[in-house]
Design a protein around this motif. Structure first.
Motif, PDB file in Angstrom:
ATOM      1  N   GLU A  24       0.826  -1.211   0.000  1.00 40.81           N
ATOM      2  CA  GLU A  24       0.000   0.000   0.000  1.00 40.81           C
ATOM      3  C   GLU A  24       0.861   1.262   0.000  1.00 40.81           C
ATOM      4  O   GLU A  24       0.477   2.294  -0.550  1.00 40.81           O
ATOM      5  N   ILE A  25       2.027   1.165   0.659  1.00 43.95           N
ATOM      6  CA  ILE A  25       2.931   2.321   0.769  1.00 43.95           C
ATOM      7  C   ILE A  25       4.305   1.883   0.240  1.00 43.95           C
ATOM      8  O   ILE A  25       5.231   1.642   1.021  1.00 43.95           O
ATOM      9  N   PRO A  26       4.458   1.746  -1.064  1.00 43.07           N
ATOM     10  CA  PRO A  26       5.692   1.163  -1.613  1.00 43.07           C
ATOM     11  C   PRO A  26       6.902   2.093  -1.609  1.00 43.07           C
ATOM     12  O   PRO A  26       8.002   1.677  -1.969  1.00 43.07           O
ATOM     13  N   HIS A  27       6.704   3.361  -1.198  1.00 42.26           N
ATOM     14  CA  HIS A  27       7.777   4.349  -1.360  1.00 42.26           C
ATOM     15  C   HIS A  27       8.532   4.633  -0.069  1.00 42.26           C
ATOM     16  O   HIS A  27       9.276   5.600   0.000  1.00 42.26           O
ATOM     17  N   ASN A  28       8.370   3.822   0.980  1.00 42.48           N
ATOM     18  CA  ASN A  28       9.040   4.066   2.259  1.00 42.48           C
ATOM     19  C   ASN A  28      10.072   2.984   2.560  1.00 42.48           C
ATOM     20  O   ASN A  28       9.723   1.808   2.724  1.00 42.48           O
ATOM     21  N   LEU A  29      11.331   3.402   2.675  1.00 42.63           N
ATOM     22  CA  LEU A  29      12.397   2.438   2.947  1.00 42.63           C
ATOM     23  C   LEU A  29      12.260   1.798   4.325  1.00 42.63           C
ATOM     24  O   LEU A  29      12.518   0.603   4.484  1.00 42.63           O
TER      25      LEU A  29
ATOM     26  N   ARG B 264      16.538  -5.173  -1.934  1.00 38.22           N
ATOM     27  CA  ARG B 264      17.783  -4.508  -2.341  1.00 38.22           C
ATOM     28  C   ARG B 264      17.519  -3.533  -3.488  1.00 38.22           C
ATOM     29  O   ARG B 264      18.072  -2.418  -3.521  1.00 38.22           O
ATOM     30  N   ASN B 265      16.655  -3.929  -4.401  1.00 36.20           N
ATOM     31  CA  ASN B 265      16.302  -3.059  -5.517  1.00 36.20           C
ATOM     32  C   ASN B 265      15.604  -1.783  -5.016  1.00 36.20           C
ATOM     33  O   ASN B 265      15.914  -0.670  -5.463  1.00 36.20           O
ATOM     34  N   GLN B 266      14.686  -1.946  -4.047  1.00 36.31           N
ATOM     35  CA  GLN B 266      13.999  -0.791  -3.467  1.00 36.31           C
ATOM     36  C   GLN B 266      14.982   0.103  -2.711  1.00 36.31           C
ATOM     37  O   GLN B 266      14.864   1.335  -2.744  1.00 36.31           O
ATOM     38  N   THR B 267      15.940  -0.501  -2.036  1.00 36.04           N
ATOM     39  CA  THR B 267      16.945   0.257  -1.289  1.00 36.04           C
ATOM     40  C   THR B 267      17.756   1.145  -2.220  1.00 36.04           C
ATOM     41  O   THR B 267      18.193   2.233  -1.830  1.00 36.04           O
ATOM     42  N   GLY B 268      17.962   0.689  -3.442  1.00 36.47           N
ATOM     43  CA  GLY B 268      18.721   1.484  -4.408  1.00 36.47           C
ATOM     44  C   GLY B 268      17.923   2.602  -5.044  1.00 36.47           C
ATOM     45  O   GLY B 268      18.504   3.487  -5.680  1.00 36.47           O
ATOM     46  N   LYS B 269      16.578   2.603  -4.852  1.00 38.81           N
ATOM     47  CA  LYS B 269      15.747   3.585  -5.554  1.00 38.81           C
ATOM     48  C   LYS B 269      15.067   4.607  -4.644  1.00 38.81           C
ATOM     49  O   LYS B 269      14.904   5.764  -5.021  1.00 38.81           O
TER      50      LYS B 269
ATOM     51  N   LEU C  46      23.501  -4.745   1.036  1.00 39.72           N
ATOM     52  CA  LEU C  46      22.487  -3.707   1.198  1.00 39.72           C
ATOM     53  C   LEU C  46      23.153  -2.341   1.405  1.00 39.72           C
ATOM     54  O   LEU C  46      22.726  -1.333   0.828  1.00 39.72           O
ATOM     55  N   LEU C  47      24.217  -2.327   2.227  1.00 42.39           N
ATOM     56  CA  LEU C  47      24.933  -1.072   2.473  1.00 42.39           C
ATOM     57  C   LEU C  47      25.627  -0.576   1.211  1.00 42.39           C
ATOM     58  O   LEU C  47      25.619   0.634   0.917  1.00 42.39           O
ATOM     59  N   ASP C  48      26.218  -1.486   0.439  1.00 37.65           N
ATOM     60  CA  ASP C  48      26.867  -1.087  -0.815  1.00 37.65           C
ATOM     61  C   ASP C  48      25.854  -0.531  -1.817  1.00 37.65           C
ATOM     62  O   ASP C  48      26.153   0.410  -2.568  1.00 37.65           O
ATOM     63  N   THR C  49      24.652  -1.099  -1.803  1.00 37.64           N
ATOM     64  CA  THR C  49      23.598  -0.597  -2.695  1.00 37.64           C
ATOM     65  C   THR C  49      23.234   0.840  -2.339  1.00 37.64           C
ATOM     66  O   THR C  49      23.045   1.691  -3.220  1.00 37.64           O
TER      67      THR C  49
ATOM     68  N   ASP D  66      24.165   3.228  -5.299  1.00 35.94           N
ATOM     69  CA  ASP D  66      23.012   3.357  -6.199  1.00 35.94           C
ATOM     70  C   ASP D  66      21.929   4.321  -5.719  1.00 35.94           C
ATOM     71  O   ASP D  66      21.181   4.841  -6.542  1.00 35.94           O
ATOM     72  N   ASN D  67      21.814   4.522  -4.409  1.00 37.11           N
ATOM     73  CA  ASN D  67      20.685   5.293  -3.914  1.00 37.11           C
ATOM     74  C   ASN D  67      20.800   6.766  -4.329  1.00 37.11           C
ATOM     75  O   ASN D  67      21.816   7.410  -4.048  1.00 37.11           O
ATOM     76  N   PRO D  68      19.779   7.322  -4.983  1.00 34.25           N
ATOM     77  CA  PRO D  68      19.879   8.709  -5.477  1.00 34.25           C
ATOM     78  C   PRO D  68      20.020   9.748  -4.367  1.00 34.25           C
ATOM     79  O   PRO D  68      20.710  10.755  -4.550  1.00 34.25           O
ATOM     80  N   SER D  69      19.391   9.506  -3.210  1.00 31.44           N
ATOM     81  CA  SER D  69      19.510  10.465  -2.100  1.00 31.44           C
ATOM     82  C   SER D  69      20.941  10.525  -1.595  1.00 31.44           C
ATOM     83  O   SER D  69      21.468  11.598  -1.288  1.00 31.44           O
ATOM     84  N   VAL D  70      21.583   9.366  -1.504  1.00 37.03           N
ATOM     85  CA  VAL D  70      22.964   9.304  -1.023  1.00 37.03           C
ATOM     86  C   VAL D  70      23.907   9.879  -2.074  1.00 37.03           C
ATOM     87  O   VAL D  70      24.912  10.523  -1.744  1.00 37.03           O
TER      88      VAL D  70
END
Length: 643
Positions: free
Chosen positions: A454-459, A484-489, A523-526, A530-534
């Motif tokens: 329902e809330i797919p946008h919260n890490l 892991r894919n969500q963590t990168g986005k 997960l930390l390497d992702t 990859d994470n745009p905020s980071v």
């Protein structure tokens, strides 16, 4: 029996009623910010002596002042942590009742500026205080322990207002005594309120509203203030508040979000117009239940017509402000109720980038909202008006009792919030945590499984689901790949660090099935790569490297741990981070690497400014601490060599 005695008996009865309606809520537990603020009680193995007392009082993290008076008040209820929440909530209720007594005295003084003393006037003042004391909108302030800070600030503000009004009415007869009262009200009242919570600085502005609406009215019959005193103690402090708001204004926020927020300054101001009108609606039209503490997904106003309620709200607030100023001669107490309410929101609902919605922001601003009703009851002797007013009070008391019952059951409370706020990740996670504590982990997992779709946008929701799944079921390879894919986005903000740290620790533990320390590092390497905020804010990476160092240290890879920790120090140059990292290495018996890392921390200390030389210096002496840790590590290293 004196004429006042019946009213003090009624006041006593009101206090008993407040205790009754809030009694069910005293069985509730700690929530959210309670833990972050109250755990300081146990940080030094309890507050046991002068040294631990001074360290505790100076440990406040809730605001720029540290809020020492609020911290001091918590010692009335406990000196260690963890502790029983009951005495903390009991003190909040007692403080609420005491504030109500002084509100009655304050309202009585204000009504006496326009009406002759009478039992009807006393009843009117009592009704105004009772409506505030028993209003269901105040429950989330009174029964949320950490809001002791807002309550104490409000208490000292009400006390200051009462003392000011008392002195102001004495001015024509005993000017020296009157100015002593008024000066104490402004100086001591503001100081005590400020050291309880920062919005206590508003007291001079709130006094200015009383002065404008009540004592500038021709019927008030008071002597004019000395111009110099008025400028020094009311005008300049009030202007200083607006000067501060200008000072902290950042032009960047006109078209970019505030740091750690999702809204710009114009969006915040437009959205707050809707929220403040909503506050008024909830106070004037009481309900049994309100949204509660979890409202992070409020729809932003991006323009006057987006959504259309924004325009209506801006117009309503403008009419309220300018109407109150224009009609202050005709209806002074109605003007006071509105101007005081708006002035009470100047800090927390305008240009500072705070969260958008909190019920406790109305605790002080709402004290005069029913004062016009009290005035009407004095002027108009209608039986139906009196019956309607007391029926309204009875409804408020009944709703408060019902809401208090809900607050007394943490599981029911959090499930209610989750149901009322289906798009709030915090609401869903809070309910899941309560389910875990109630030994219902599979029900918690079911709740989070539904919530993450329902809330797919919260890490934080994705990670919470992951650690529940691995502890009480098993994570499949495809499920971890999806996380892991969500963590990168998805957006990562600094406030997620505690959740990330818990996720990495649990993933690295034996109780976690389907994932391990290897996946934790992935997960930390992702996040790092990859994470745009980071990617946009490279300073966030130090959090991930710190956690990587912890994982490497735990799994016997000290060289890699030191490399990760060195990157943290290179980024942040933070001595305390370095000492924590030395402690991590030492706790896993990597004594040689801990000594090497300590040398880097020591070299960092050489570049820092000198230590504080004030007589009361309770900050740590880093040089002494480094020598102490070095000695311990050398002793441990020698013992290892002799084994």
């Amino acid at each position: 029996m004196s004429n006042r005695s019946p009213h003090f008996l009624l006041l006593f009865g009101l206090s008993i009623l407040v205790a009754i309606v809030y009694w069910p809520g005293l069985k509730g537990g700690f929530l959210f910010d309670d833990y972050a603020n109250l755990n300081k009680l146990g940080e030094y193995n309890g507050v046991r002596n002068l040294d631990t007392f001074l360290k505790y009082i100076s440990s406040g993290i809730a605001g720029p002042t540290g809020r020492p008076i609020s911290l001091l008040s918590f010692l009335l209820d406990g000196t260690d942590w963890p502790t029983d929440p009951f005495p903390f909530k009991r003190t909040n209720v007692l403080l609420h009742g005491l504030s109500g007594i002084f509100l009655y005295l304050l309202c009585r003084q204000l009504l006496l500026c326009f009406y002759l003393p009478s039992s009807r006037l006393n009843n009117a003042a009592l009704l105004v205080a009772a409506l505030w004391l028993l209003h269901p909108y105040m429950v989330s302030t009174v029964l949320y322990v950490v809001q002791r800070m807002a309550m104490l600030s409000a208490f000292f503000s009400i006390l200051g207002l009462w003392l000011y009004v008392k002195g102001r009415r004495l001015l024509a007869e005993e000017s020296r005594r009157a100015y002593a009262y008024m000066t104490s009200a402004v100086v001591l009242g503001t100081l005590l309120a400020l050291l309880s919570k920062e919005n206590g600085i508003l007291l001079p502005l709130l006094i200015a509203m009383v002065e404008l609406c009540v004592f500038r009215h021709p019927y008030s019959g008071v002597a004019p203030l000395n111009k110099l005193w008025q400028i020094t103690f009311i005008l300049l402090p009030s202007l200083a508040i607006f000067a501060y708001l200008i000072y902290v204004f950042n032009p960047y926020t006109l078209d970019h979000p505030f740091y750690n927020r999702t809204f710009t300054l114009p969006q915040r101001l437009l959205t707050e117009s809707r929220i403040v009108i909503g506050y008024l609606y909830h106070i004037y039209i009481p309900r049994m239940f309100y949204p509660g503490l979890l409202n992070e997904n409020i729809e932003l106003s991006t323009g006057l017509l987006a959504p259309p309620k924004t325009l209506y709200s801006v117009v309503a607030l403008s009419l309220m402000l300018f109407g109150a100023i224009a009609m202050r001669k005709r209806w002074p107490l109605l003007s006071l109720s509105w101007l005081f309410f708006l002035a009470g929101h100047v800090l927390e609902s305008t240009t500072i980038g705070l969260e958008l919605y909190f019920e406790h922001r109305n605790y002080l601003p709402a004290i005069f909202l029913f004062l016009p009703l009290g005035s009407l009851l004095i002027r108009v002797d209608r039986r139906m008006l009196r019956i309607g007013s007391y029926l309204f009070l009875a409804i408020c008391a009944a709703f408060t009792y019902q809401r208090s019952q809900l607050w007394g059951n943490p599981l029911e409370l959090t499930l209610f919030w989750a149901e009322r706020n289906p798009h709030s990740s915090r609401a869903q996670r809070t309910a899941a945590l309560q389910m875990e504590q109630a030994d219902q982990p599979l029900a918690a997992l079911t709740l989070l499984t539904q919530a993450r779709h329902e809330i797919p946008h919260n890490l934080d929701l994705q990670w919470h689901w992951l650690i529940l799944k691995c502890r009480f079921d098993e994570v499949t390879e495809s499920e971890f790949s999806e996380i892991r894919n969500q963590t990168g986005k998805l957006d990562y903000v600094p406030q997620l660090f505690n959740m990330l740290q818990s996720t990495i620790q649990i993933m690295s533990s034996p109780e976690c099935k389907g994932v391990s320390a290897l996946q934790a590092l992935q997960l930390l390497d992702t996040l790092i790569n990859d994470n745009p905020s980071v990617q946009r804010n490279s300073r966030l990476r130090f959090q991930m490297y710190h956690l990587k160092g912890r994982v490497y240290a735990e799994f016997k890879k000290p060289k890699l741990a030191v490399d990760a920790f060195n990157r943290v120090l290179d980024m942040e140059k933070n001595i305390e981070h370095g000492l924590v990292q030395v402690g991590i290495l030492g706790s896993h018996r990597h004594f040689q690497e801990a000594l090497e890392h300590l040398q880097k921390v020591e070299s960092l200390i050489q570049t820092q400014p000198g230590t504080n030389i004030l007589p009361l210096d309770i900050k740590p002496d880093y040089r002494y601490e480094v020598e102490r840790i070095k000695q311990i590590l050398l002793e441990e290293l020698d013992s290892v060599k002799t084994e």
